[in-house]
Enzyme design. Structure first.
Site, PDB file in Angstrom:
ATOM      1  CE1 TYR A   1     112.499  -2.379   8.683  1.00 39.19           C
ATOM      2  CE2 TYR A   1     114.791  -2.496   8.004  1.00 39.19           C
ATOM      3  CZ  TYR A   1     113.456  -2.322   7.693  1.00 39.19           C
ATOM      4  OH  TYR A   1     113.067  -2.083   6.390  1.00 39.19           O
TER       5      TYR A   1
ATOM      6  CG  HIS B   1     110.810   1.614   5.884  1.00 41.25           C
ATOM      7  ND1 HIS B   1     110.370   0.690   6.810  1.00 41.25           N
ATOM      8  CD2 HIS B   1     110.621   2.832   6.445  1.00 41.25           C
ATOM      9  CE1 HIS B   1     109.962   1.326   7.896  1.00 41.25           C
ATOM     10  NE2 HIS B   1     110.109   2.630   7.700  1.00 41.25           N
TER      11      HIS B   1
ATOM     12  CE  LYS C   1     112.554  -2.347   3.021  1.00 38.97           C
ATOM     13  NZ  LYS C   1     112.047  -3.693   3.400  1.00 38.97           N
TER      14      LYS C   1
ATOM     15  CG  ASN D   1     109.645  -5.570   1.166  1.00 37.94           C
ATOM     16  OD1 ASN D   1     110.708  -4.976   1.360  1.00 37.94           O
ATOM     17  ND2 ASN D   1     108.778  -5.797   2.136  1.00 37.94           N
TER      18      ASN D   1
ATOM     19  CD  GLU E   1     110.124   4.316  10.649  1.00 36.67           C
ATOM     20  OE1 GLU E   1     109.808   3.194  11.066  1.00 36.67           O
ATOM     21  OE2 GLU E   1     109.632   4.813   9.609  1.00 36.67           O
TER      22      GLU E   1
HETATM   23  N1  UDP Z   1     110.740  -9.160   6.317  1.00 38.34           N
HETATM   24  C1  UDP Z   1     111.358 -10.355   6.009  1.00 38.34           C
HETATM   25  N2  UDP Z   1     110.764 -11.524   6.399  1.00 38.34           N
HETATM   26  C2  UDP Z   1     109.580 -11.558   7.063  1.00 38.34           C
HETATM   27  C3  UDP Z   1     108.941 -10.336   7.382  1.00 38.34           C
HETATM   28  C4  UDP Z   1     109.558  -9.153   6.994  1.00 38.34           C
HETATM   29  O1  UDP Z   1     112.419 -10.365   5.395  1.00 38.34           O
HETATM   30  O2  UDP Z   1     109.081 -12.649   7.377  1.00 38.34           O
HETATM   31  C5  UDP Z   1     111.383  -7.899   5.939  1.00 38.34           C
HETATM   32  C6  UDP Z   1     110.659  -7.199   4.808  1.00 38.34           C
HETATM   33  O3  UDP Z   1     111.646  -6.657   3.929  1.00 38.34           O
HETATM   34  C7  UDP Z   1     109.916  -6.095   5.509  1.00 38.34           C
HETATM   35  C8  UDP Z   1     110.846  -5.761   6.663  1.00 38.34           C
HETATM   36  O4  UDP Z   1     111.367  -7.028   7.046  1.00 38.34           O
HETATM   37  O5  UDP Z   1     109.697  -4.988   4.656  1.00 38.34           O
HETATM   38  C9  UDP Z   1     110.211  -5.106   7.850  1.00 38.34           C
HETATM   39  O6  UDP Z   1     109.115  -5.889   8.271  1.00 38.34           O
HETATM   40  P1  UDP Z   1     107.724  -5.199   8.644  1.00 38.34           P
HETATM   41  O7  UDP Z   1     106.865  -6.251   9.242  1.00 38.34           O
HETATM   42  O8  UDP Z   1     107.981  -3.965   9.433  1.00 38.34           O
HETATM   43  O9  UDP Z   1     107.117  -4.855   7.203  1.00 38.34           O
HETATM   44  P2  UDP Z   1     106.916  -3.446   6.451  1.00 38.34           P
HETATM   45  O10 UDP Z   1     106.605  -2.416   7.504  1.00 38.34           O
HETATM   46  O11 UDP Z   1     108.187  -3.149   5.699  1.00 38.34           O
HETATM   47  O12 UDP Z   1     105.756  -3.677   5.512  1.00 38.34           O
HETATM   48 MG    MG Z   2     107.497  -1.964   9.292  1.00 43.60          MG
END
Ligand code: UDP
Ligand code: MG
Length: 169
Positions: free
Chosen positions: A69, A135, A29, A132, A146
């Site tokens: 997303y 992805h 990212k 974080n 994706e």
């Molecule tokens: N995210 C956030 N706040 C939250 C949960 C998720 O900003 O409370 C962001 C975080 O960067 C995460 C992304 O949204 O990586 C997508 O969320 P997902 O639950 O799909 O997590 P991932 O698959 O990336 O672990």
């Molecule tokens: Mg995810």
């Protein structure tokens, strides 16, 4: 005899569903790119033995991020997340190998870096949920969607890695 039949059907199921050519979508990212972590992330997937099948650096539109997303659209952080994803360059990749979807997620760590174990990418390289750095597809179905969203078929490179015989029995 009956038991043998059951066992052989299990191994048939496994051999037809587990594949060395399984693919996952991984993206560094904008925060990961800005922080100079692209090489470290690629290194971890390469050293594990996964094969790089596609790679590009792109700044994608906000609509593209919203589509990526889409499953999170009802959540309060959706707008901020999509606008951050489109705020700078992303390094988009396809990695290939046995169980790469599941193992890619294990290599990433938990969504919240605070819950991620040391040794994982998020556990070693970042601190907060909204920054974080990476992805990774969470299922084979998401990976397929994706990959189709981020890459044209001609951008995906088929080649047999010379490591194959030393990675897989
Ligand atoms: N995210 C956030 N706040 C939250 C949960 C998720 O900003 O409370 C962001 C975080 O960067 C995460 C992304 O949204 O990586 C997508 O969320 P997902 O639950 O799909 O997590 P991932 O698959 O990336 O672990
Ligand atoms: Mg995810």
């Amino acid at each position: 005899m009956g038991q043998n039949t059951a066992e052989s059907s299990v191994s048939l199921i496994n051999s037809s569903t587990m594949s060395n050519t399984e693919r996952t979508f991984i993206a560094v990212k904008p925060d990961g790119v800005q922080r100079g972590l692209v090489g470290e992330i690629i290194k971890r997937f390469e050293q594990r033995g996964f094969r790089l099948a596609a790679l590009k650096m792109v700044v994608v539109s906000e609509d593209h991020c919203k589509q990526h997303y889409i499953d999170l659209k009802a959540l309060p952080f959706y707008a901020g997340l999509c606008s951050f994803m489109h705020s700078g360059p992303v390094v988009a990749m396809i990695w290939e190998g046995l169980n790469v979807v599941k193992n890619g997620r294990l290599m990433l760590g938990e969504t919240n870096p605070a819950d991620s174990k040391p040794g994982s990418i998020r556990g070693d390289l970042c601190i907060t949920l909204g920054r974080n750095i990476i992805h990774g597809s969470d299922s084979l179905e998401s990976a397929n969607k994706e990959i189709a969203l981020w890459f044209k078929p001609e951008e995906i490179i088929e080649f047999k890695s010379c490591q194959q015989a030393f990675l897989y029995e």
